[in-house]
Design a protein around this motif. Structure first.
Motif, PDB file in Angstrom:
ATOM      1  N   ASN A  37     -21.091 -25.064   2.318  1.00  0.00           N
ATOM      2  CA  ASN A  37     -19.963 -23.936   2.511  1.00  0.00           C
ATOM      3  C   ASN A  37     -21.196 -24.413   4.514  1.00  0.00           C
ATOM      4  OD1 ASN A  37     -18.103 -23.195   1.254  1.00  0.00           O
ATOM      5  ND2 ASN A  37     -19.429 -22.483  -0.243  1.00  0.00           N
ATOM      6  N   LYS A  38     -20.375 -25.043   5.020  1.00  0.00           N
ATOM      7  CA  LYS A  38     -20.491 -24.838   6.513  1.00  0.00           C
ATOM      8  C   LYS A  38     -20.034 -23.294   7.463  1.00  0.00           C
ATOM      9  CE  LYS A  38     -22.996 -28.313   5.420  1.00  0.00           C
ATOM     10  NZ  LYS A  38     -24.169 -28.330   4.454  1.00  0.00           N
ATOM     11  N   LEU A  39     -18.742 -23.342   6.468  1.00  0.00           N
ATOM     12  CA  LEU A  39     -18.893 -21.694   7.392  1.00  0.00           C
ATOM     13  C   LEU A  39     -18.682 -20.564   6.675  1.00  0.00           C
ATOM     14  CD1 LEU A  39     -17.313 -20.745  10.492  1.00  0.00           C
ATOM     15  CD2 LEU A  39     -15.619 -21.401   9.906  1.00  0.00           C
ATOM     16  N   ILE A  40     -19.079 -19.550   6.362  1.00  0.00           N
ATOM     17  CA  ILE A  40     -19.355 -18.217   5.752  1.00  0.00           C
ATOM     18  C   ILE A  40     -18.618 -17.029   6.150  1.00  0.00           C
ATOM     19  CG2 ILE A  40     -20.450 -16.737   4.776  1.00  0.00           C
ATOM     20  CD1 ILE A  40     -22.022 -19.633   3.671  1.00  0.00           C
ATOM     21  N   PHE A  41     -18.250 -16.372   5.883  1.00  0.00           N
ATOM     22  CA  PHE A  41     -17.295 -15.386   6.129  1.00  0.00           C
ATOM     23  C   PHE A  41     -18.216 -14.090   5.550  1.00  0.00           C
ATOM     24  CE2 PHE A  41     -14.560 -18.482   8.239  1.00  0.00           C
ATOM     25  CZ  PHE A  41     -14.399 -17.944   9.194  1.00  0.00           C
ATOM     26  N   GLY A  42     -18.345 -12.701   6.650  1.00  0.00           N
ATOM     27  CA  GLY A  42     -18.334 -11.440   5.803  1.00  0.00           C
ATOM     28  C   GLY A  42     -17.259 -10.390   5.666  1.00  0.00           C
ATOM     29  N   THR A  43     -16.691 -10.015   4.832  1.00  0.00           N
ATOM     30  CA  THR A  43     -16.098  -9.051   5.279  1.00  0.00           C
ATOM     31  C   THR A  43     -15.798  -8.605   6.000  1.00  0.00           C
ATOM     32  OG1 THR A  43     -14.206  -9.603   3.218  1.00  0.00           O
ATOM     33  CG2 THR A  43     -14.196 -11.536   4.526  1.00  0.00           C
ATOM     34  N   THR A  44     -17.069  -7.575   5.774  1.00  0.00           N
ATOM     35  CA  THR A  44     -17.327  -5.843   5.841  1.00  0.00           C
ATOM     36  C   THR A  44     -18.326  -5.468   6.531  1.00  0.00           C
ATOM     37  OG1 THR A  44     -16.444  -4.135   4.532  1.00  0.00           O
ATOM     38  CG2 THR A  44     -18.117  -5.616   3.404  1.00  0.00           C
ATOM     39  N   PHE A  45     -18.586  -3.882   7.067  1.00  0.00           N
ATOM     40  CA  PHE A  45     -19.712  -3.688   7.621  1.00  0.00           C
ATOM     41  C   PHE A  45     -21.321  -3.914   7.268  1.00  0.00           C
ATOM     42  CE2 PHE A  45     -22.423  -0.634   9.409  1.00  0.00           C
ATOM     43  CZ  PHE A  45     -22.036  -0.551  11.071  1.00  0.00           C
ATOM     44  N   GLY A  46     -20.886  -3.283   5.534  1.00  0.00           N
ATOM     45  CA  GLY A  46     -22.262  -3.392   4.678  1.00  0.00           C
ATOM     46  C   GLY A  46     -22.608  -4.803   5.084  1.00  0.00           C
ATOM     47  N   TYR A  47     -22.690  -5.959   5.063  1.00  0.00           N
ATOM     48  CA  TYR A  47     -22.909  -7.159   4.849  1.00  0.00           C
ATOM     49  C   TYR A  47     -23.434  -7.315   5.743  1.00  0.00           C
ATOM     50  CZ  TYR A  47     -19.217  -8.124   1.394  1.00  0.00           C
ATOM     51  OH  TYR A  47     -18.753  -7.619   0.004  1.00  0.00           O
ATOM     52  N   MET A  48     -24.009  -6.627   7.122  1.00  0.00           N
ATOM     53  CA  MET A  48     -24.206  -7.097   7.823  1.00  0.00           C
ATOM     54  C   MET A  48     -25.873  -8.007   8.245  1.00  0.00           C
ATOM     55  SD  MET A  48     -24.521  -5.134  11.869  1.00  0.00           S
ATOM     56  CE  MET A  48     -24.802  -3.639  11.672  1.00  0.00           C
ATOM     57  N   GLU A  49     -26.940  -6.416   7.191  1.00  0.00           N
ATOM     58  CA  GLU A  49     -28.258  -6.899   6.919  1.00  0.00           C
ATOM     59  C   GLU A  49     -28.457  -8.186   6.035  1.00  0.00           C
ATOM     60  OE1 GLU A  49     -30.329  -6.405   9.287  1.00  0.00           O
ATOM     61  OE2 GLU A  49     -29.386  -4.556  10.283  1.00  0.00           O
ATOM     62  N   PRO A  50     -27.991  -8.153   4.858  1.00  0.00           N
ATOM     63  CA  PRO A  50     -27.600  -9.098   3.834  1.00  0.00           C
ATOM     64  C   PRO A  50     -26.824 -10.511   4.717  1.00  0.00           C
ATOM     65  CG  PRO A  50     -26.607  -7.414   2.788  1.00  0.00           C
ATOM     66  CD  PRO A  50     -27.344  -7.111   4.359  1.00  0.00           C
ATOM     67  N   MET A  51     -26.649 -10.876   5.185  1.00  0.00           N
ATOM     68  CA  MET A  51     -26.429 -11.654   6.458  1.00  0.00           C
ATOM     69  C   MET A  51     -26.912 -12.487   6.720  1.00  0.00           C
ATOM     70  SD  MET A  51     -21.983 -12.894   7.697  1.00  0.00           S
ATOM     71  CE  MET A  51     -21.863 -13.620   6.492  1.00  0.00           C
TER      72      MET A  51
END
Length: 391
Positions: free
Chosen positions: A118-132
């Protein structure tokens, strides 16, 4: 015949033979010197131009905090994903992983998405900030990351959000005109600025038509937990609230209100079907416009990291829909005026004079809150009861 005569005769024959041979040889050499011209060579056929190789589709992945069937937040994001497929067809291939916890396991999911190409990845909630952020730091340079509702960016990661507080305010206008007890109830998810801002905006909208409004809040500390949401909603009803609002992801609050013959709202998606009799309206998010733009940026090579986008009514990302026939015409008209003002910029929700819960001004007369102010709200406005958790 004499011998001399014989010799002369032989000599004459010999010379005749030599002369004939010379003529033949001369003819032979002349023929060799002027060979027959070869037929002109046929011009080669022009090579057929090879068709350019078809570009590989852009692989896009979405990480969802809840199930796609939650009827709210994740359902709205998945509708946005489907809008991308409809817009770009075979130029893209999308996939998603649902129920990804806001914890270290999210980083594993992001890394797995990278590994799958995957070349474009969306994380859709606030708590994904640090892991992303951690996954993005180690990712190949051609992988792009988009994080919803966060505030940290990187060279290959940017943030996006919707102005949900605009939908909350419009719902508040309706709630303020529909309550009989002047007490509204809100089921809060996690006490971050985004959610506190929505509670305050809902209250401000209600107070714009009914200054007597008080708002009670019960926190469940989760985005999606229908049993907890139900329990919190019932607690608010028991406390005198007759119109409920939520910043959680399921339809549990609306359904709980229906059982008590009270009113409530849909959130993030149109929830009318879950409880038509109790449903006053739904404050929805349309992620499609932003997801289409982000995909186009990636396909065109114009995508840039380190930036933030915050879209609302103006950009078509926020709306209030399916307003009940039970809502009086004057309230509907008020909502439409607010919506029009938000769209053309003539109306500001967060404009002074505005008081905090303690009665002290948070915005002076005529002062308009900027995005930095809105992004850091950790207080209740006047009229909201209780204390902000951790505040």
């Amino acid at each position: 015949m004499t011998q001399i005569s014989k010799r002369n005769l032989l000599k004459s024959v010999a010379w005749s033979t030599l002369a004939a041979t010379a003529v033949l040889v001369g003819c032979s050499k002349k023929e060799e010197a002027a060979p027959v011209a070869a037929a002109p060579a046929t011009a080669p056929e022009p090579a057929a131009s090879a068709a350019p190789p078809k570009a590989e589709p852009l692989k896009i992945a979405f990480a969802y905090v809840g199930p796609v069937g939650d009827g709210g937040w994740t359902f709205a994001h998945d509708n946005g994903r489907k809008a991308v497929e409809a817009e770009f067809g075979d130029k893209v291939v999308t996939s998603y992983v649902e129920k990804v916890p806001e914890a270290a396991d999210a980083e594993r999911v992001f890394r797995d998405m990278i590994g799958q190409g995957n070349k474009l990845i969306f994380g859709t909630t606030f708590g994904y900030m640090e892991p992303m952020l951690k996954a993005a730091a180690d990712a190949p340079k051609d992988v792009k990351f988009e994080h919803a509702t966060g505030y940290k960016t990187a060279e290959n990661m940017r943030t996006y959000d919707s102005r949900t507080y605009e939908g909350a305010y419009m719902a508040g206008v309706i709630a303020g005109g529909m309550t009989k007890t002047n007490t509204l109830g809100v089921v809060g998810s996690i006490p971050i600025p985004e959610v506190i801002r929505n509670i305050n905006s809902f209250t401000l909208g209600a107070q714009s038509v009914n200054p007597k409004i008080k708002t009670k809040v019960v926190w469940v500390n989760e985005w999606f937990n229908p049993p907890k949401e139900t329990e919190a909603a019932q607690s608010l009803l028991n406390g005198g609230a007759d119109v409920l609002f939520q910043n959680t992801d399921s339809s549990a609050v609306l359904q709980t209100a229906a059982k008590a013959n009270k009113f409530a709202f849909g959130w993030d998606s149109d929830m009318t079907a879950y409880a038509p009799e109790a449903h006053l309206a739904s404050a929805i998010i349309n992620w499609g416009p932003y997801y289409i733009k982000a995909t186009k940026d990636a396909l065109d090579g114009t995508w840039t990291g380190g930036t933030s986008s915050w879209w609302g009514v103006k950009e078509g990302a926020i709306d209030i829909v399916s307003i009940s026939d039970k809502v009086p015409a004057d309230l509907k008209e008020k909502v439409e005026k607010v919506k029009a003002g938000l769209k053309d910029g003539s109306f500001q929700i967060w404009k002074g004079p505005l008081m905090g819960q303690d009665g002290k001004p948070v915005l002076k007369d005529g002062e308009v809150a900027d995005d930095k102010f809105l992004g850091g709200i950790k207080f209740y406005v006047k009229g909201v009861e209780g204390k902000v958790p951790g505040g």
